[in-house]
Design a protein around this motif. Structure first.
Motif, short mmCIF file in Angstrom:
data_model
loop_
_atom_site.label_atom_id
_atom_site.label_comp_id
_atom_site.label_asym_id
_atom_site.label_seq_id
_atom_site.Cartn_x
_atom_site.Cartn_y
_atom_site.Cartn_z
N ARG A 269 0.84 -1.20 0.00
CA ARG A 269 0.00 0.00 0.00
C ARG A 269 0.87 1.24 0.00
O ARG A 269 2.03 1.22 0.44
CB ARG A 269 -0.93 0.01 1.21
N ASP A 270 0.28 2.32 -0.47
CA ASP A 270 0.92 3.63 -0.38
C ASP A 270 -0.17 4.68 -0.23
O ASP A 270 -0.89 5.02 -1.17
CB ASP A 270 1.78 3.92 -1.62
N GLU A 271 -0.28 5.16 0.98
CA GLU A 271 -1.26 6.17 1.35
C GLU A 271 -0.57 7.16 2.27
O GLU A 271 0.55 6.93 2.71
CB GLU A 271 -2.44 5.51 2.08
N PRO A 272 -1.22 8.29 2.58
CA PRO A 272 -0.60 9.23 3.52
C PRO A 272 -0.24 8.54 4.84
O PRO A 272 -1.07 7.89 5.47
CB PRO A 272 -1.70 10.29 3.71
N ASN B 86 23.82 -11.96 -4.57
CA ASN B 86 23.81 -11.55 -3.17
C ASN B 86 23.50 -10.07 -2.97
O ASN B 86 23.57 -9.58 -1.84
CB ASN B 86 25.13 -11.90 -2.48
N GLY B 87 23.14 -9.38 -4.04
CA GLY B 87 22.73 -7.99 -3.90
C GLY B 87 21.30 -7.88 -3.39
O GLY B 87 20.52 -8.83 -3.41
N VAL B 88 20.95 -6.68 -2.93
CA VAL B 88 19.65 -6.42 -2.31
C VAL B 88 18.71 -5.76 -3.31
O VAL B 88 19.09 -4.83 -4.03
CB VAL B 88 19.80 -5.54 -1.06
N LEU B 89 17.48 -6.24 -3.35
CA LEU B 89 16.42 -5.61 -4.14
C LEU B 89 15.43 -4.97 -3.19
O LEU B 89 14.96 -5.61 -2.24
CB LEU B 89 15.70 -6.62 -5.02
N VAL B 90 15.11 -3.71 -3.43
CA VAL B 90 14.15 -2.97 -2.63
C VAL B 90 13.01 -2.53 -3.52
O VAL B 90 13.23 -1.85 -4.54
CB VAL B 90 14.80 -1.75 -1.95
N LEU B 91 11.80 -2.90 -3.19
CA LEU B 91 10.60 -2.44 -3.88
C LEU B 91 9.84 -1.56 -2.90
O LEU B 91 9.22 -2.06 -1.96
CB LEU B 91 9.75 -3.62 -4.35
N ASP B 92 9.90 -0.27 -3.12
CA ASP B 92 9.32 0.71 -2.21
C ASP B 92 8.05 1.27 -2.82
O ASP B 92 8.04 1.70 -3.98
CB ASP B 92 10.32 1.82 -1.94
N SER B 93 6.97 1.27 -2.06
CA SER B 93 5.68 1.70 -2.61
C SER B 93 5.70 3.16 -3.05
O SER B 93 5.06 3.52 -4.05
CB SER B 93 4.58 1.47 -1.58
N GLN B 94 6.42 4.01 -2.32
CA GLN B 94 6.47 5.42 -2.73
C GLN B 94 7.19 5.56 -4.07
O GLN B 94 6.75 6.32 -4.94
CB GLN B 94 7.20 6.24 -1.66
N TYR C 235 5.98 1.60 6.91
CA TYR C 235 6.52 2.80 7.53
C TYR C 235 5.66 3.99 7.16
O TYR C 235 4.83 3.93 6.24
CB TYR C 235 7.98 3.01 7.11
N GLY C 236 5.84 5.08 7.88
CA GLY C 236 5.02 6.26 7.65
C GLY C 236 5.84 7.49 7.36
O GLY C 236 7.07 7.45 7.28
N ASP C 237 5.15 8.60 7.23
CA ASP C 237 5.82 9.89 7.07
C ASP C 237 6.36 10.38 8.40
O ASP C 237 7.21 11.26 8.44
CB ASP C 237 4.83 10.91 6.49
N PRO D 288 8.13 9.20 12.21
CA PRO D 288 8.97 8.10 12.72
C PRO D 288 8.23 7.16 13.65
O PRO D 288 8.73 6.07 13.94
CB PRO D 288 10.11 8.83 13.44
N THR D 289 7.06 7.55 14.13
CA THR D 289 6.30 6.68 15.03
C THR D 289 5.59 5.55 14.30
O THR D 289 4.99 4.68 14.94
CB THR D 289 5.25 7.51 15.80
N VAL D 290 5.64 5.55 12.97
CA VAL D 290 5.00 4.50 12.18
C VAL D 290 6.08 3.58 11.63
O VAL D 290 6.84 3.96 10.74
CB VAL D 290 4.16 5.08 11.02
N LEU D 291 6.17 2.39 12.16
CA LEU D 291 7.15 1.40 11.68
C LEU D 291 6.72 0.03 12.17
O LEU D 291 6.42 -0.16 13.35
CB LEU D 291 8.55 1.73 12.19
N SER D 292 6.69 -0.93 11.27
CA SER D 292 6.37 -2.31 11.63
C SER D 292 6.94 -3.21 10.55
O SER D 292 7.42 -2.74 9.51
CB SER D 292 4.85 -2.50 11.76
N ALA D 293 6.90 -4.52 10.79
CA ALA D 293 7.50 -5.44 9.83
C ALA D 293 6.83 -6.79 9.90
O ALA D 293 6.32 -7.22 10.94
CB ALA D 293 9.01 -5.59 10.11
#
Length: 652
Positions: free
Chosen positions: A174-177, A222-230, A265-267, A269-274
């Protein structure tokens, strides 16, 4: 929507089973590749013209040589196809029913003289050639080969249902505010011989609409792939979205599972989970869903994983051990769509530490749930597969000579000065009416500091152990340790090997919470019972470690809690290498650590690697490697003072 209107979306009456008839394990039917091949988004796109052709014209005889028709019919509506007969070449299947018809012998094709024939199999030429002499010359023939993916999307094109051709998975995306997602994985395939692996990605909206599809080349070995919703939203100029990201790994080698870490994660710093990968197969049941605590709202995210709608009432949630409490979500969920289900609406009387189970009917892969507390903090985690084919196995109680403690659920006991820890044993088999279990607590040096007997927990128990009441930091030497939930055979022999536990951690300073669930394995014994002790790669016994620890971005701290569980005495100390890599897979530094048997090590990447941590940059990672024993690990990512994300690590 008003509370009353929302309440109207749910039904309380008992409903008939609405499960998909999918084979997800049988290798004779293509293993777990068959339903993946049939339900692939591109196969669904190509199925439409096939179905339209079958619906138009004279009746169709269906030849089902490999027993794959059930799965095809589960995912695609054949009700408008006029079926002349269903035929098989297996004597043991004669007289069994499918699509409301009894299977007949394929030799009946002579008398049937069909005008049209569907061979319900992939790579159908061999099956067709064997019976072609029984068909009229003008018989029009169809097969599932119409649904095949292009050869360029296959790792092993010579065998269509090879598991390496369908290394697929779903991610909640997801990608929302103030609500974003970031998928992190590594190219472990090139380290096993793959030359140019690629992800084919497909993003679905909440309504199941395909928003965008694209190819994502993987980094070097062994490289890292990052798929970021933003980044993806900006790249394809998309509106805000909540839905599913479908991933298909192409041109791979050595490993047919797509594993990843998913950070939310959020805009702020108090929003973070995994959480982590979804498991690639849909299950009949899921459990380990916590009931809401006072002031909390629990949302179950259901991601339809197939090209067929989920009927109203097919998804049901109830209190564990109280089947009469289950209620169905009374709304249709379209193909590939995502829905947020308010658990409190379905189970209004349930409260933590009660736990819930989900009847999923194989409609979706392992689901995520999200908890919103009274302060507006959010955390996300996942339920786990609840089995329905593992009755109690009394033999497990007799294996102590070769397996010692046997099955162990290892849990991190994070530094008590900073974190409160809760443990909730979790039934994970439908027939499991009682769990004879006990909790063992070890300090970092492997010293047993507590044995806490829980007795015979009933299926509907609500026993959550607050570790503050059982141990203190002074008991643990360096202030941390680990827990092991094990069977207590002195209390009974009702064990099935699918023991699970739920772990909840609260940051005492910020109030932020993270949680995870995991199941039992046998650890570090040379003797093998069935497939235990499991191996990350290769056949058992699993006596080595390869774990992935992602390090996050600038300003974040990455923590790791490594545990050396041992069902029987093994090597007194581990020989563990912590190998720091940058995002391109280049080795930056390594440290050798030794963990005592039945001990643990809690560490932070910046403290472990010093200035080398900065050299690894954003999205660097640590490979935890040990060739002497199998370790279990938990990873945490922190926006210090604001929030932290925690889940167990994945191995490959």
């Amino acid at each position: 929507v008003s509370r009353a209107a929302r309440r109207g979306l749910f039904q309380t009456e008992r409903l008939p089973a609405m499960s998909l008839q999918l084979s997800t394990y049988d290798p004779k039917l293509g293993g777990h590749s068959l339903f993946k091949a049939l339900g692939h988004p591109l196969a669904a796109r190509q199925a439409r013209p096939l179905l339209e052709a079958l619906e138009a014209g004279p009746p169709v005889a269906i030849y089902d040589p490999l027993g794959q028709l059930d799965t095809f019919a589960a995912l695609y509506d054949l009700s408008r196809v006029e079926i002349q007969a269903v035929l098989t070449n297996r004597i043991e299947r004669l007289g069994t029913k499918v699509l409301g018809r009894y299977r007949q012998a394929v030799t009946e094709l002579v008398s049937l003289a069909p005008k049209r024939l569907l061979v319900s199999a992939f790579d159908a030429r061999r099956e067709l050639d064997q019976c072609r002499h029984l068909l009229p010359e003008d018989c029009e023939v169809f097969s599932l080969d119409t649904l095949k993916l292009p050869g360029t999307m296959l790792s092993r094109p010579e065998n269509y249902l090879d598991p390496l051709n369908f290394a697929t998975n779903y991610a909640f995306f997801r990608d929302e505010p103030n609500a974003h997602t970031r998928l992190v994985t590594a190219n472990y395939w090139s380290a096993r011989g793959a030359v140019s692996p690629t992800f084919w990605c497909c993003l679905f909206s909440a309504e199941g609409e395909m928003l965008v599809e694209w190819d994502e080349p993987l980094p070097p070995a062994n490289g890292v792939l990052v798929l970021d919703s933003q980044a993806i939203r900006a790249r394809f100029d998309l509106p805000p979205f909540v839905g599913s990201l479908f991933i298909h790994a192409i041109d791979i080698s050595g490993h047919d599972v797509v594993k990843y870490v998913l950070d939310t994660y959020g805009d702020e710093p108090t929003v973070l989970s995994a959480t982590h990968d979804a498991n690639a197969w849909p299950a009949e049941w899921y459990a380990g869903l916590p009931a809401p605590a006072p002031g909390e709202k629990v949302i179950l995210w259901v991601q339809n994983s197939h090209p067929v709608a989920i009927p109203a009432g097919a998804v049901r949630i109830g209190i564990m051990g109280e089947d009469d409490s289950a209620r169905g979500y009374d709304a249709v969920i379209p193909p590939f769509a995502t829905r947020a289900i308010d658990v409190g609406e379905l189970c209004p009387g349930a409260a933590w530490p009660q736990q819930l189970e989900i009847q999923a009917g194989k409609h979706f892969v392992r689901p995520r749930y999200e908890i919103v507390d009274g302060a507006g903090r959010r955390r996300i985690a996942h339920a786990n597969v609840e089995r329905d084919n593992l009755p109690p196995n009394a033999e497990l109680a007799t294996l102590s000579r070769h397996h010692g403690k046997g099955f162990i659920v290892p849990g991190a006991l994070l530094p008590l000065a900073r974190f409160r820890t809760e443990v909730l044993p979790t039934p994970m088999e439908r027939s499991e009416s009682v769990m004879p279990v006990k909790l063992l607590v070890y300090d970092d040096a492997g010293r047993l500091v507590l044995e806490h007997k829980l007795g015979r927990l009933p299926r509907n128990h609500a026993v959550s152990l607050d570790m503050d009441r059982l141990v203190s930091a002074a008991d643990l030497g360096r202030g941390w340790g680990h827990m092991e939930l094990v069977y207590d055979f002195a209390e009974g022999s009702e064990a099935n090997g699918w023991l699970h536990a739920f772990f909840r951690y609260t940051d005492r300073a910020s109030g932020h919470v993270a949680e995870t669930i995991f199941g039992a394995h046998v650890f570090n014994t040379l003797m093998v019972y069935r497939d235990e002790p499991q191996s990350y790669a290769g056949r058992p016994p699993g006596l080595s470690t390869r774990l992935f620890l992602r390090l996050g971005e600038e300003g974040q701290k990455a923590y790791c809690h490594l545990i050396y569980p041992a069902s029987l005495p093994h090597r007194p100390m581990s020989t563990t290498d912590l190998i720091l890599h940058d995002a391109q897979g280049n080795e930056i530094a390594r440290r050798r650590v030794n963990i005592a048997q039945s001990g643990s090590l809690f560490w932070e990447a910046g403290e472990m690697f010093g200035a080398d941590r900065a050299r690894a940059g954003d999205h660097g990672y640590v490979l935890v490697r040990d060739t002497t024993c199998r370790l279990f690990g938990y990873q945490a990512l922190a926006n210090e003072g604001a929030a932290f994300a925690l889940d167990h690590m994945f191995g490959f």
